[in-house]
Design a protein around this motif. Structure first.
Motif, PDB file in Angstrom:
ATOM      1  N   ARG A  14      31.994 -44.150  20.710  1.00 21.85           N
ATOM      2  CA  ARG A  14      30.809 -44.900  21.142  1.00 21.85           C
ATOM      3  C   ARG A  14      29.822 -43.938  21.809  1.00 21.85           C
ATOM      4  NH1 ARG A  14      31.800 -49.407  25.559  1.00 21.85           N
ATOM      5  NH2 ARG A  14      32.353 -47.478  26.597  1.00 21.85           N
ATOM      6  N   THR A  15      30.361 -43.009  22.637  1.00 13.65           N
ATOM      7  CA  THR A  15      29.496 -42.013  23.270  1.00 13.65           C
ATOM      8  C   THR A  15      28.767 -41.197  22.211  1.00 13.65           C
ATOM      9  OG1 THR A  15      31.164 -41.823  24.996  1.00 13.65           O
ATOM     10  CG2 THR A  15      29.441 -40.157  24.956  1.00 13.65           C
ATOM     11  N   TYR A  39      18.092 -43.661  15.564  1.00 12.47           N
ATOM     12  CA  TYR A  39      18.887 -42.473  15.891  1.00 12.47           C
ATOM     13  C   TYR A  39      18.126 -41.537  16.814  1.00 12.47           C
ATOM     14  CZ  TYR A  39      22.325 -43.754  12.344  1.00 12.47           C
ATOM     15  OH  TYR A  39      23.296 -44.386  11.634  1.00 12.47           O
ATOM     16  N   GLN A  54      28.044 -37.753  10.810  1.00 16.37           N
ATOM     17  CA  GLN A  54      28.245 -36.693  11.800  1.00 16.37           C
ATOM     18  C   GLN A  54      29.344 -37.073  12.775  1.00 16.37           C
ATOM     19  OE1 GLN A  54      24.135 -36.767  13.088  1.00 16.37           O
ATOM     20  NE2 GLN A  54      23.787 -34.700  12.298  1.00 16.37           N
ATOM     21  N   ARG A  66      32.425 -34.578  12.921  1.00 18.25           N
ATOM     22  CA  ARG A  66      32.518 -33.761  14.130  1.00 18.25           C
ATOM     23  C   ARG A  66      33.481 -34.343  15.154  1.00 18.25           C
ATOM     24  NH1 ARG A  66      26.318 -32.478  15.730  1.00 18.25           N
ATOM     25  NH2 ARG A  66      25.551 -32.099  13.623  1.00 18.25           N
ATOM     26  N   LEU A 105      24.231 -50.707  19.939  1.00 16.30           N
ATOM     27  CA  LEU A 105      25.546 -50.078  20.018  1.00 16.30           C
ATOM     28  C   LEU A 105      26.661 -51.114  20.070  1.00 16.30           C
ATOM     29  CD1 LEU A 105      25.449 -47.001  22.405  1.00 16.30           C
ATOM     30  CD2 LEU A 105      25.909 -47.060  19.976  1.00 16.30           C
ATOM     31  N   LEU A 108      20.636 -31.911  18.713  1.00 15.04           N
ATOM     32  CA  LEU A 108      20.347 -33.078  17.893  1.00 15.04           C
ATOM     33  C   LEU A 108      18.885 -33.509  18.023  1.00 15.04           C
ATOM     34  CD1 LEU A 108      22.182 -34.839  16.139  1.00 15.04           C
ATOM     35  CD2 LEU A 108      22.451 -36.363  18.074  1.00 15.04           C
ATOM     36  N   HIS A 109      18.343 -33.322  19.242  1.00 14.89           N
ATOM     37  CA  HIS A 109      17.019 -33.877  19.495  1.00 14.89           C
ATOM     38  C   HIS A 109      15.938 -32.833  19.717  1.00 14.89           C
ATOM     39  CE1 HIS A 109      18.531 -37.926  19.633  1.00 14.89           C
ATOM     40  NE2 HIS A 109      19.466 -37.558  20.483  1.00 14.89           N
ATOM     41  N   ILE A 125      22.969 -43.213  27.708  1.00 18.57           N
ATOM     42  CA  ILE A 125      23.944 -44.068  28.391  1.00 18.57           C
ATOM     43  C   ILE A 125      25.001 -43.237  29.116  1.00 18.57           C
ATOM     44  CG2 ILE A 125      25.618 -45.936  28.082  1.00 18.57           C
ATOM     45  CD1 ILE A 125      24.255 -46.811  25.663  1.00 18.57           C
ATOM     46  N   ASN A 173      16.258 -44.339  11.140  1.00 19.38           N
ATOM     47  CA  ASN A 173      15.989 -42.977  11.591  1.00 19.38           C
ATOM     48  C   ASN A 173      15.383 -42.970  12.985  1.00 19.38           C
ATOM     49  OD1 ASN A 173      16.932 -41.718   9.309  1.00 19.38           O
ATOM     50  ND2 ASN A 173      14.973 -41.982   8.242  1.00 19.38           N
ATOM     51  N   PHE A 232      28.781 -43.945  30.475  1.00 22.42           N
ATOM     52  CA  PHE A 232      29.807 -44.982  30.351  1.00 22.42           C
ATOM     53  C   PHE A 232      30.729 -45.019  31.561  1.00 22.42           C
ATOM     54  CE2 PHE A 232      28.531 -44.165  25.983  1.00 22.42           C
ATOM     55  CZ  PHE A 232      28.315 -45.451  25.547  1.00 22.42           C
ATOM     56  N   ILE A 276      19.975 -50.485  22.067  1.00 20.39           N
ATOM     57  CA  ILE A 276      19.987 -49.437  21.045  1.00 20.39           C
ATOM     58  C   ILE A 276      21.080 -49.718  20.019  1.00 20.39           C
ATOM     59  CG2 ILE A 276      18.856 -47.581  22.271  1.00 20.39           C
ATOM     60  CD1 ILE A 276      21.561 -46.617  23.175  1.00 20.39           C
ATOM     61  N   MET A 328      24.005 -32.621  22.067  1.00 16.99           N
ATOM     62  CA  MET A 328      22.900 -33.538  22.342  1.00 16.99           C
ATOM     63  C   MET A 328      21.559 -32.811  22.227  1.00 16.99           C
ATOM     64  SD  MET A 328      22.620 -36.739  23.578  1.00 16.99           S
ATOM     65  CE  MET A 328      22.248 -37.740  25.004  1.00 16.99           C
ATOM     66  N   ARG A 342      18.108 -43.165  20.399  1.00 13.24           N
ATOM     67  CA  ARG A 342      19.420 -43.018  21.042  1.00 13.24           C
ATOM     68  C   ARG A 342      19.571 -41.603  21.584  1.00 13.24           C
ATOM     69  NH1 ARG A 342      23.679 -45.306  16.641  1.00 13.24           N
ATOM     70  NH2 ARG A 342      23.318 -47.528  16.875  1.00 13.24           N
ATOM     71  N   GLY A 343      19.876 -41.508  22.854  1.00 11.57           N
ATOM     72  CA  GLY A 343      20.113 -40.191  23.416  1.00 11.57           C
ATOM     73  C   GLY A 343      18.849 -39.532  23.909  1.00 11.57           C
ATOM     74  N   TYR A 352      27.959 -42.020  19.215  1.00 14.33           N
ATOM     75  CA  TYR A 352      26.873 -42.824  18.635  1.00 14.33           C
ATOM     76  C   TYR A 352      25.710 -42.923  19.599  1.00 14.33           C
ATOM     77  CZ  TYR A 352      29.275 -44.381  14.427  1.00 14.33           C
ATOM     78  OH  TYR A 352      29.873 -44.421  13.201  1.00 14.33           O
ATOM     79  N   SER A 353      26.007 -43.068  20.892  1.00 17.48           N
ATOM     80  CA  SER A 353      24.929 -43.237  21.871  1.00 17.48           C
ATOM     81  C   SER A 353      24.074 -41.980  21.975  1.00 17.48           C
ATOM     82  CB  SER A 353      25.500 -43.594  23.245  1.00 17.48           C
ATOM     83  OG  SER A 353      25.931 -42.441  23.923  1.00 17.48           O
ATOM     84  N   LYS A 354      24.628 -40.838  21.537  1.00 17.30           N
ATOM     85  CA  LYS A 354      23.840 -39.608  21.574  1.00 17.30           C
ATOM     86  C   LYS A 354      22.803 -39.579  20.459  1.00 17.30           C
ATOM     87  CE  LYS A 354      26.808 -35.862  22.847  1.00 17.30           C
ATOM     88  NZ  LYS A 354      27.934 -35.027  22.391  1.00 17.30           N
ATOM     89  N   GLY A 355      22.984 -40.439  19.461  1.00 16.46           N
ATOM     90  CA  GLY A 355      22.058 -40.444  18.339  1.00 16.46           C
ATOM     91  C   GLY A 355      22.617 -39.762  17.113  1.00 16.46           C
ATOM     92  N   LEU A 356      23.932 -39.510  17.093  1.00 11.23           N
ATOM     93  CA  LEU A 356      24.546 -38.918  15.894  1.00 11.23           C
ATOM     94  C   LEU A 356      24.613 -39.967  14.795  1.00 11.23           C
ATOM     95  CD1 LEU A 356      27.512 -37.076  17.609  1.00 11.23           C
ATOM     96  CD2 LEU A 356      25.756 -35.939  16.290  1.00 11.23           C
ATOM     97  N   ARG A 357      24.435 -39.515  13.566  1.00 13.58           N
ATOM     98  CA  ARG A 357      24.583 -40.421  12.428  1.00 13.58           C
ATOM     99  C   ARG A 357      26.065 -40.630  12.130  1.00 13.58           C
ATOM    100  NH1 ARG A 357      19.302 -40.205   9.973  1.00 13.58           N
ATOM    101  NH2 ARG A 357      18.147 -39.498  11.760  1.00 13.58           N
TER     102      ARG A 357
END
Lengths: 325, 313
Positions: free
Chosen positions: B213-214, A85, B224, B228, A57, A119-120, A94, A82, A96, A55, A116, A88-89, B216-221
């Motif tokens: 990094r976390t 994004y 954001q 945030r 990262l 967002l989705h 992930i 898009n 960590f 993804i 989270m 992801r999630g 970003y892994s959530k899908g935040l732009r």
């Protein structure tokens, strides 16, 4: 079983001041639905970045190339930003290694999970909050109303890792990448977290890519294992096969290094030599500098990954436990 | 509660020391308030009478005791030069300086923060290097020099305001704002440079943290993630700097007020010192000390709100 993920010939290099460093070379793997794939190897062998590259990262100086990176029939190499994004999630989440530093210290842990969801999914703050608390309960946290409003410094490592898992699992992703999820935790907590992940895998049908340096943990968790060394996949097989008939000397060494209390007072086994830096990778087999069985051929030629029995691949000229040797 | 008590006692201690030191300094430095007020050709009787009236014939300790007694009652005495209560003088000037400070601060923040983000984001590219150079130069530029430059450019060449004049906001709001804007910019430029330097480093520090990094892994732009997650963490080390900047501006940008002839705290202080007007200077020293203390307190409290890991006690 359906294939969820199909990666072919994945290579990752980093642009550094010392030139291009190849960190992962031609790694191929598949992940099936409901499966738990273990990636094992010493630190720096490229196991984490292999997973992170799915993804995108990786740090900005990474160069990723592959022949194929199919997720659910969609090529991850060519999707637009898009879509990335969105994946992801929601589709690929992930967990960590360091729960203490992987959560934002200034944000309430509950809010980080709610973020989270918001967002989705199209849900109100109230719904998201309720869902968060439900999920927190599900991953074994108690007194969730109070915990929702806690900060990371107020919780223990085990609790934080549960929060991380709740956060990763809240949108019911198809794939969960667990990057050494228990390495930073106490042994007693470790077992609980592993149990929790197994349970979530069964209940939610989430496939897991489980990254670890500990074959002992992999043994408990995974259906398939890929062993990596210096960026190469050196052996890949179903867990039971790999444990019973390790074919690569490196895998054998790793298995020997798992402490076994039944053996009595014998000394703990350690693979001789040290892990090489990426820049000093030998021309031939990556493991030749530490391998007792290495010959001149091993030092000059890179062995191909060959299938020695069904679904059992090994990158070695002289595999162990093999009729020819 | 214990925090407040401890803080209060340190405040009292600081104020006491500050007033004692100014009293002693005024005793040591040459110059005479009476000569400053009456001129060199005043006759002896007049001088003696004024000396008595101002209690300058008394020993230092007695004078200090009287002064501090009155100050505790809220009476800072009467200015020798202006024949007006010191408190009134300070209050009027304070209005001017606090407006100037507010404008300067707003400019510093609305330019400094976005600029830091851009510099951090494009660290090694053209913009990043450009702003780095700007912040390096900006920190080195003295604001009085900028002030003189701006007086020349905007005052004499572009005729945006008349150098040497000042229009209070009460009289004409737009004109008044105009007369405060240019000095505010001259104050703000070096402060922006300081903010950019610190905030950029803080942002770059935070960007490498695991929690980013976390995020970003959530899908935040990336914007954001910046707003945030990164920015709030990066602000923690910068708050202290901001506190120092605010105290610095509010304490009267002495030279800038002089350059732009703004009747603020800074000019009052300079007049007070050059006339050896000790009640006035004494009062202003207390005022400035109080501001610094109040801002430090504010910074402490802000830390508490921004960072849950910090408890006030």
């Amino acid at each position: 079983m359906n294939q969820l993920l199909d990666v072919k010939d994945l290579s990752i290099a980093f642009e550094t001041n010392e030139g291009l460093l190849k960190a992962v070379s031609n790694v191929s793997f598949q992940l099936h639905e409901n499966a738990i794939l273990g990636i094992v190897g010493e630190s720096g062998c490229g196991k984490s970045i292999t997973a992170m590259s799915l993804i995108n990262l990786l740090p900005s100086n990474a160069i990723v190339s592959s022949n194929q990176m199919l997720f659910n029939g969609m090529d991850l190499r060519s999707i637009d930003k898009n879509k990335l994004y969105e994946i992801r999630g929601k589709d690929i989440a992930i967990i960590f290694q360091e729960p203490m530093t992987s959560l934002n210290p200034l944000m309430k842990v509950g809010q980080q999970i709610t973020e989270m969801i918001r967002l989705h999914e199209n849900s109100t703050l109230k719904e998201a909050k309720q869902k968060t608390q439900w999920m927190m309960k599900k991953v074994g946290l108690s007194n969730v109303k109070k915990l929702y409003h806690s900060y990371t410094h107020e919780l223990s490592g085990g609790m934080l890792q549960r929060v991380m898992i709740a956060m990763a699992m809240i949108c019911q992703p198809k794939i969960l990448i667990a990057d050494e999820p228990t390495t930073a935790l106490d042994v007693t907590i470790q077992a609980q977290i592993l149990e929790l992940m197994k349970q979530l895998n069964k209940e939610n049908h989430t496939s897991i890519i489980f990254i670890s340096h500990d074959l002992g943990v992999i043994k408990e968790m995974c259906t398939e294992v890929m062993v990596m060394y210096l960026g190469y996949c050196v052996e890949k097989a179903d867990t039971s096969v790999l444990l019973k008939h390790p074919a690569h000397p490196y895998t054998y060494g790793l298995l020997q290094s798992i402490p076994n209390p039944k053996k009595g007072k014998s000394r703990l086994y350690a693979i001789p030599g040290r892990i090489l830096k990426l820049s000093e990778r030998p021309k031939g087999c990556p493991f030749c500098t530490r391998c007792k069985r290495a010959t001149e051929k091993c030092r000059t030629q890179l062995p191909e990954l060959q299938e020695i029995s069904t679904n059992h691949f090994v990158r070695c000229f002289y595999p162990l436990d093999h009729p020819q040797n | 509660m214990r925090y407040l008590l401890r803080k209060m006692s340190s405040v009292i201690m600081t104020l006491f020391l500050v007033t004692v030191i100014t009293f002693i300094v005024f005793e040591i430095i040459p110059g005479d308030p009476i000569a400053a007020k009456l001129g060199i050709e005043a006759d002896k009787v007049q001088i003696e009478a004024l000396r008595k009236e101002l209690q300058l014939d008394q020993p230092l300790i007695v004078r200090y005791k009287d002064w501090i007694g009155n100050a505790l009652k809220g009476d800072l005495g009467i200015s020798i030069r202006f024949d007006e209560p010191v408190i009134n003088l300070i209050q009027i000037r304070m209005m001017v300086t606090s407006r100037l400070a507010l404008i300067a601060l707003v400019i510093t923040i609305i330019i400094g923060v976005p600029l830091s983000i851009i510099t951090a984001k494009y660290d090694n590219k053209g913009i990043g290097i450009g702003t780095s150079i700007f912040s390096q130069i900006g920190m080195a530029l003295p604001s009085f020099w900028l002030g003189i430059l701006m007086t020349y450019l905007f005052g004499l060449v572009l005729k945006q305001f008349i150098p040497g004049r000042y229009v209070p906001m009460e009289q004409n709001f737009v004109q008044g704002l105009n007369y405060l804007l240019y000095p505010a910019i001259a104050i703000a430029i070096p402060k922006i440079a300081v903010v950019v330097r610190y905030l950029r480093n803080a942002i770059m520090d935070q960007t490498n943290q695991d929690y980013v990094r976390t995020a970003y892994s959530k899908g935040l732009r990336s914007h954001q993630v910046m707003v945030r997650h990164i920015l709030r963490n990066a602000l923690i080390p910068v708050i202290t700097i901001m506190g120092m900047i605010i105290a610095d501006i509010l304490g009267g940008s002495l030279i800038i007020e002089q350059v732009f002839t703004i009747p603020g705290i800074g000019r009052l202080l300079i007049m007070g010192i050059s006339n050896r007007d000790f009640p006035l200077v004494q009062g202003m020293v207390i005022y400035i000390a109080l501001i610094v203390i109040a801002i430090n307190l504010l910074v402490d409290i802000m830390y508490h709100f921004i960072d849950p890991r910090i408890k006030l006690n």
